[in-house]
Design a protein around this motif. Sequence first.
Motif, PDB file in Angstrom:
ATOM      1  N   GLN A  81      26.997 -76.052  19.632  1.00  0.00           N
ATOM      2  CA  GLN A  81      26.090 -76.501  20.676  1.00  0.00           C
ATOM      3  C   GLN A  81      26.108 -75.493  21.821  1.00  0.00           C
ATOM      4  O   GLN A  81      27.173 -75.031  22.233  1.00  0.00           O
ATOM      5  N   SER A 204      20.789 -75.563  18.772  1.00  0.00           N
ATOM      6  CA  SER A 204      22.160 -75.475  18.296  1.00  0.00           C
ATOM      7  C   SER A 204      22.345 -74.360  17.272  1.00  0.00           C
ATOM      8  O   SER A 204      23.468 -73.907  17.042  1.00  0.00           O
ATOM      9  N   THR A 233      32.452 -78.617  20.343  1.00  0.00           N
ATOM     10  CA  THR A 233      31.439 -78.686  19.293  1.00  0.00           C
ATOM     11  C   THR A 233      31.871 -77.808  18.126  1.00  0.00           C
ATOM     12  O   THR A 233      32.649 -76.876  18.292  1.00  0.00           O
ATOM     13  N   SER A 241      22.015 -81.925  13.787  1.00  0.00           N
ATOM     14  CA  SER A 241      21.924 -81.865  15.245  1.00  0.00           C
ATOM     15  C   SER A 241      20.500 -82.091  15.743  1.00  0.00           C
ATOM     16  O   SER A 241      19.538 -81.577  15.174  1.00  0.00           O
ATOM     17  N   ASP A 258      26.431 -83.969  18.848  1.00  0.00           N
ATOM     18  CA  ASP A 258      25.473 -84.011  19.955  1.00  0.00           C
ATOM     19  C   ASP A 258      26.017 -84.876  21.082  1.00  0.00           C
ATOM     20  O   ASP A 258      25.890 -84.540  22.272  1.00  0.00           O
TER      21      ASP A 258
END
Length: 266
Positions: A81, A204, A233, A241, A258
């Motif tokens: 992320q 992402s 992450t 995602s 997320d």
Amino acid sequence: MRKLIFLYFLIIVTSCKKEVTVRQTAIPTAVLQKIAALGFNAADVQRFQGDYLVEGDIRLSEADLNKPAIGPYLRIAGTEQYRTSNLVTGTPRTITIKVASSLGSAFVAGTDTAIARFNSLGISLTFVRITTGTADITISGFNQGPSGGSITYASSGFPSSSGNPYPTILLNTNSAAFGSNPNVLFVASVIQHEIGHCIGFRHSDCLDRSFSCGGTPVNEGSGGVGVILIPGTPSAPDANSWMLACNNVGNRTFNANDRIALNYLY
């Protein structure tokens, strides 16, 4: 054919199997150089309502192109992320959203669904749809059909340096985009993705768009707004995602990673 979506603000937009771009006249070399200098990928750039659309759903104005690049650009892995340097400040904070009256009921229902999904997380941002007055984010429509076998679904942008969310999300009302009877969950997923951009989330898989979009590996670049890893992450591919550059033109909401990213930032 596979369709591209999410915003970035793809090509398109925000939540389709393939973000798609509308082909058009050539973009001036000087503009492409500015886009590349900011760190955005300068491939498949398109003119969009007086601005430029990059990475499928990210909208850049002429003023944006003349801003100095903002770091840092931290590359750790290609599927974690990532956020921009600017985030929404003044939290806890209520973010108001208004849907233009010209949009149909499916877009209103999609907005309400996206808002409910964010609010269920209990983060420091609360989203509320309003019908009068000036909103922090206004969702409006544009009508643009396909060209060259591709179509744009939506666009948005990133938070300002003053800590406000990007103020506009545009959704394509052409029947070739969401159809004549839009699926509310698909609309909600696109809006949810674009809100993610508005509050500071990059794709992402921004360091390798081929993960969700297929084709040749493409690094979106720092974009002059930062590509900053969000701690906690995963370093492994995260196929579900909500901020993947491309998805399956269906329903997609937050997965566990997320939620980690959203709770870390907000």
